[in-house]
Design a protein around this motif. Structure first.
Motif, PDB file in Angstrom:
ATOM      1  N   THR A   5      10.400  -7.986  17.657  1.00  0.00           N
ATOM      2  CA  THR A   5      10.380  -6.617  17.130  1.00  0.00           C
ATOM      3  C   THR A   5      10.430  -6.617  15.607  1.00  0.00           C
ATOM      4  N   ILE A   6      11.293  -7.451  15.051  1.00  0.00           N
ATOM      5  CA  ILE A   6      11.401  -7.546  13.586  1.00  0.00           C
ATOM      6  C   ILE A   6      10.067  -7.982  12.984  1.00  0.00           C
ATOM      7  N   ILE A   7       9.415  -8.968  13.608  1.00  0.00           N
ATOM      8  CA  ILE A   7       8.130  -9.462  13.102  1.00  0.00           C
ATOM      9  C   ILE A   7       7.089  -8.350  13.121  1.00  0.00           C
ATOM     10  N   LEU A   8       7.033  -7.616  14.235  1.00  0.00           N
ATOM     11  CA  LEU A   8       6.062  -6.518  14.334  1.00  0.00           C
ATOM     12  C   LEU A   8       6.339  -5.431  13.302  1.00  0.00           C
ATOM     13  N   ILE A   9       7.614  -5.136  13.053  1.00  0.00           N
ATOM     14  CA  ILE A   9       7.965  -4.130  12.043  1.00  0.00           C
ATOM     15  C   ILE A   9       7.557  -4.595  10.653  1.00  0.00           C
ATOM     16  N   LEU A  10       7.762  -5.873  10.368  1.00  0.00           N
ATOM     17  CA  LEU A  10       7.371  -6.412   9.064  1.00  0.00           C
ATOM     18  C   LEU A  10       5.866  -6.315   8.852  1.00  0.00           C
ATOM     19  N   VAL A  11       5.098  -6.688   9.875  1.00  0.00           N
ATOM     20  CA  VAL A  11       3.642  -6.632   9.758  1.00  0.00           C
ATOM     21  C   VAL A  11       3.171  -5.190   9.609  1.00  0.00           C
ATOM     22  N   LEU A  12       3.768  -4.273  10.380  1.00  0.00           N
ATOM     23  CA  LEU A  12       3.411  -2.860  10.262  1.00  0.00           C
ATOM     24  C   LEU A  12       3.722  -2.334   8.862  1.00  0.00           C
ATOM     25  N   THR A  13       4.843  -2.774   8.292  1.00  0.00           N
ATOM     26  CA  THR A  13       5.193  -2.362   6.930  1.00  0.00           C
ATOM     27  C   THR A  13       4.161  -2.870   5.929  1.00  0.00           C
ATOM     28  N   VAL A  14       3.679  -4.098   6.127  1.00  0.00           N
ATOM     29  CA  VAL A  14       2.639  -4.646   5.254  1.00  0.00           C
ATOM     30  C   VAL A  14       1.379  -3.786   5.323  1.00  0.00           C
ATOM     31  N   VAL A  15       1.010  -3.372   6.540  1.00  0.00           N
ATOM     32  CA  VAL A  15      -0.187  -2.543   6.710  1.00  0.00           C
ATOM     33  C   VAL A  15      -0.020  -1.206   5.991  1.00  0.00           C
ATOM     34  N   LEU A  16       1.116  -0.553   6.206  1.00  0.00           N
ATOM     35  CA  LEU A  16       1.349   0.753   5.581  1.00  0.00           C
ATOM     36  C   LEU A  16       1.387   0.642   4.060  1.00  0.00           C
ATOM     37  N   CYS A  17       2.025  -0.399   3.548  1.00  0.00           N
ATOM     38  CA  CYS A  17       2.081  -0.599   2.093  1.00  0.00           C
ATOM     39  C   CYS A  17       0.684  -0.862   1.532  1.00  0.00           C
ATOM     40  N   GLY A  18      -0.147  -1.569   2.295  1.00  0.00           N
ATOM     41  CA  GLY A  18      -1.515  -1.826   1.851  1.00  0.00           C
ATOM     42  C   GLY A  18      -2.312  -0.543   1.704  1.00  0.00           C
ATOM     43  N   PHE A  19      -2.194   0.346   2.681  1.00  0.00           N
ATOM     44  CA  PHE A  19      -2.888   1.634   2.589  1.00  0.00           C
ATOM     45  C   PHE A  19      -2.335   2.474   1.435  1.00  0.00           C
ATOM     46  N   LEU A  20      -1.002   2.429   1.253  1.00  0.00           N
ATOM     47  CA  LEU A  20      -0.384   3.207   0.183  1.00  0.00           C
ATOM     48  C   LEU A  20      -0.839   2.714  -1.181  1.00  0.00           C
ATOM     49  N   ALA A  21      -0.963   1.400  -1.344  1.00  0.00           N
ATOM     50  CA  ALA A  21      -1.381   0.837  -2.630  1.00  0.00           C
ATOM     51  C   ALA A  21      -2.823   1.217  -2.966  1.00  0.00           C
TER      52      ALA A  21
END
Length: 550
Positions: A5-21
Motif C-alpha cells: 500500500t505504501i509503495i502504491l501511494i508513493l507511486v501515485l504521489t509521483v504521478v500527481l506531482c508530475g501533472f502538477l509540475a
C-alpha cells in the motif's frame, strides 16, 4: 499488504506531482513539488519509513547504473582529470574544511562527528543534480563533468564518513589504514562492476547466438545487472555504489559488442525511462516524508546545543550551506583553472559555449557551484549513525547532525532551484565544431553504406515482374539517401533550403499520420474495425512516427 500500500501511494504521489509540475499555475521545479507531496503524506498520517540499507539497495544501484550507461563516454574520459578533482579532491577538501568549520561553529559537536557530517554532505546527489539541472541551459561539457562527479564522489564521501564515525566509536584514526581501505573499496567496486557487466554481456551474447534474442529477457537482464554489481561488491567489502556506476559505463561497450536488436533498444529505453521517472520521484517524495519527523526532533537537537537555543538551528543550517557553496566555488575555480581551461588559447575558433568554458566567467563558476546539490543519499547516509557508543553512552549530537543534514539538503535544493534558472537565463550554446563535423561525416558515411548495400542487392535480382517491384523500391530508397547526402554536400544556402524542405515535409508527414490514427480510432469505436487489426495498424503508424523524431 501495508508495504504494498505504501509503495502504491508513493507511486501515485509521483504521478500527481508530475501533472502538477506540468500545469501552468505551478512554476516550482518538480523535485520541490515531490518533496512537498511527501510532506503532505506524512502530515496526513502516511508513515514512510526510510531504512538506509533498503534505500541503498533498491534505489541507488539502478539510478547510478543508468547514469553511467547514458553519460557520453567520450566526454567522460576526456574530462576524467576534472571529474576526479571534483569527485575526490573536492570531497577531501570539503571534509577537512567543513569538519573544522562545524567544530568551530558548534562547539558541542565533537570533531569526529563534525568530520562525519562534513563527509556525508560532501558528495552531490546524482538524482538531484539531474533533476535540478533539467530545463536549464547549462553548457554541455560542464553538465557532463557535473554528472561524472556525482557518479564517483559518493564512494569517496561515504568512505570518509565511515572513517569519521569509526574514529568517534574507537577514539583512533590511521591515515594509512584509511588510504588502504579507500583503495580496497574503490578498486573492488570498479573490478566487480566491470566483471559483472562484461561477464553477463559475453554470456548473454553466447546464449542469444544459440536461441535468438527476446527483447523482454534482455530488458530483465539489464535491470538485474546493477543489483548484481552492487551486491557482489558489498560481499567483498568494495563500494557497491561505484560497482553499479562502473557496470553502467561498461554496459555501453557491451552493447557495442552484442549489438541488440532495434526492438530491444526501443523497448529497453522505454522501460528504463519509466524506472528512472518512478525511482527519482519516489526518492524526493520519501525525502519530503521525513521532514515532519525531523521537525519533531527539534527539541532533542536543540537540547544538544543547550536549552533555549532552538532559534540557532536554522542559522546553523544557513551557515553550513553557505560554507559548502563557498568551498565548492573556490575548488571549482581552482580546478577549472588547472584542468578544464588549461588549453584555452587553442580554442579561439570554437563556438560560443567552448569560448565561455575557455574563459570562465563568474556566472559560469556560480552555475557549477550551485549545481552541486545534496539529496536523499546524504539523508540515508546520516541515518546510519549508530545510536550508542561502545561504552553504552548515546552517540553524541546524533539528533543535531541529522537535523542539520536535512536542513542543508532542503536549502541546497531550494537555492539551486532559484539560482540556476536566473544564472542560466538567456544562455544559448551551439554544438561544438568537432561534434558537428563528426555527426555530418557519420551521416554521410552511413548513407553511402546504405546506397552501396542497396545497389548490391539490386545487382543480384532477376528481371521478372516480382523482382522489378523490389528494384523499384530500392531505387526510391537510394534516391532518398542521395537527398540526405545532398544536405551536407550542397552550398550553405542550398543546404539550408534542403533542411527547411525536410523540416516542412516532416511536419506534413506527422499531420498525415495523425489523420490516419484518428480515422482508425473512429472506425474501431464505431465497430467497423477488428481490435487485432486496429492495434497492428496503430503500431505501424507509431513506428513510422518514431522514424520522424528529431
Amino acid at each position: 499488504m501495508h508495504t504494498v500500500t505504501i509503495i502504491l501511494i508513493l507511486v501515485l504521489t509521483v504521478v500527481l506531482c508530475g501533472f502538477l509540475a506540468r500545469s501552468r499555475w505551478v512554476k516550482l521545479p518538480l523535485p520541490l513539488i515531490q518533496i512537498a507531496g511527501g510532506t503532505g503524506l506524512a502530515v496526513f498520517g502516511v508513515q514512510v519509513p526510510l531504512d538506509p540499507d533498503i534505500f541503498f539497495l533498491l534505489f541507488i544501484p539502478p539510478l547510478l547504473f543508468l547514469d553511467g550507461w547514458r553519460i557520453p563516454k567520450g566526454a567522460f574520459f576526456s574530462d576524467a582529470r576534472s571529474i576526479l578533482m571534483l569527485a575526490i579532491g573536492l570531497v577531501l577538501f570539503t571534509v577537512l574544511g567543513m569538519g573544522f568549520f562545524i567544530d568551530w561553529l558548534i562547539p558541542s559537536v565533537p570533531l569526529a562527528v563534525a568530520f562525519a557530517l562534513g563527509a556525508i554532505l560532501s558528495p552531490t546527489d546524482p538524482v538531484a543534480v539531474s533533476a535540478i539541472a533539467a530545463g536549464n541551459p547549462i553548457p554541455p561539457r560542464l553538465m557532463h563533468i557535473l554528472e561524472g562527479e556525482s557518479l564517483l564522489n559518493d564512494a569517496s564521501g561515504l568512505v570518509c564518513f565511515t572513517f569519521a564515525v569509526g574514529a568517534m566509536m574507537t577514539g583512533g584514526f590511521s591515515i594509512g589504514a584509511a588510504s588502504l581501505s579507500f583503495l580496497q573499496e574503490a578498486g573492488g567496486g570498479i573490478i566487480i562492476g566491470l566483471a559483472i557487466s562484461w561477464g553477463v554481456g559475453l554470456a548473454n551474447k553466447w546464449l542469444v547466438s544459440k536461441v535468438g534474442e527476446e527483447p523482454g529477457l534482455q530488458i530483465l537482464i539489464s535491470i538485474l545487472i546493477p543489483f548484481a554489481a552492487y551486491l557482489g561488491a558489498e560481499q567483498i567489502h568494495g563500494s557497491g555504489i561505484l560497482a553499479a556506476a562502473t557496470a553502467g559505463v561498461s554496459m555501453h561497450y557491451a552493447d557495442l559488442i552484442g549489438r541488440p536488436l532495434a526492438a530491444t533498444r526501443t523497448q529497453r529505453k522505454a522501460v528504463w525511462d519509466t524506472v528512472q521517472l518512478v525511482l527519482n520521484g519516489v526518492i524526493f517524495v520519501m525525502l519530503g516524508a521525513q521532514l515532519p519527523t525531523t521537525v519533531a526532533g527539534l527539541p532533542a537537537a536543540s537540547a544538544e546545543i543547550g536549552a533555549g537555543s532552538a532559534w540557532k538551528l536554522p542559522l546553523f543550517v544557513i551557515a553550513i550551506t553557505v560554507g559548502l557553496t563557498f568551498m565548492r566555488f573556490l575548488w571549482v575555480f581552482i580546478s577549472m583553472k588547472l584542468t578544464l581551461f588549461k588549453h584555452h588559447k587553442k580554442m579561439a575558433g570554437e563556438p560560443k559555449d567552448a569560448a565561455l568554458l575557455a574563459r570562465p566567467s563568474l556566472r559560469l563558476l556560480l552555475v557549477a557551484s550551485f549545481a552541486g546539490v545534496r539529496g536523499a543519499l546524504t539523508l540515508a547516509g546520516i541515518l546510519t549513525l549508530p545510536l550508542f557508543l561502545p561504552d553504552g553512552n548515546r552517540f553524541p549530537a546524533r539528533d543535531l547532525v541529522i537535523f542539520l543534514a536535512m536542513g542543508v539538503i532542503l536549502l541546497s535544493l531550494l537555492l539551486a532551484s532559484v539560482t540556476l534558472p536566473l544564472l542560466t537565463k538567456g544562455l544559448v550554446f551551439a554544438p561544438p565544431a568537432r561534434r558537428s563535423t563528426e555527426e555530418r561525416n557519420a551521416r554521410a558515411a552511413a548513407a553511402e553504406a546504405a546506397i552501396a548495400r542497396l545497389e548490391k542487392v539490386c545487382e543480384g535480382i532477376d528481371k521478372n515482374d516480382k523482382q522489378q517491384v523490389v528494384t523499384e523500391a530500392a531505387n526510391r530508397l537510394i534516391e532518398a539517401y542521395r537527398r540526405r547526402l545532398a544536405y551536407g554536400e550542397s552550398s550553405n544556402d542550398e543546404a539550408m533550403r534542403l533542411q527547411e524542405l525536410a523540416k516542412a515535409e516532416r511536419a506534413l508527414r506527422l499531420e498525415a499520420l495523425n489523420a490516419e490514427r484518428d480515422e482508425l480510432f473512429r472506425r474501431r469505436i464505431s465497430g467497423e474495425l477488428d481490435d487485432t487489426i486496429h492495434l497492428r495498424l496503430l503500431r505501424e503508424i507509431d513506428l513510422l512516427e518514431a522514424t520522424l523524431e528529431e
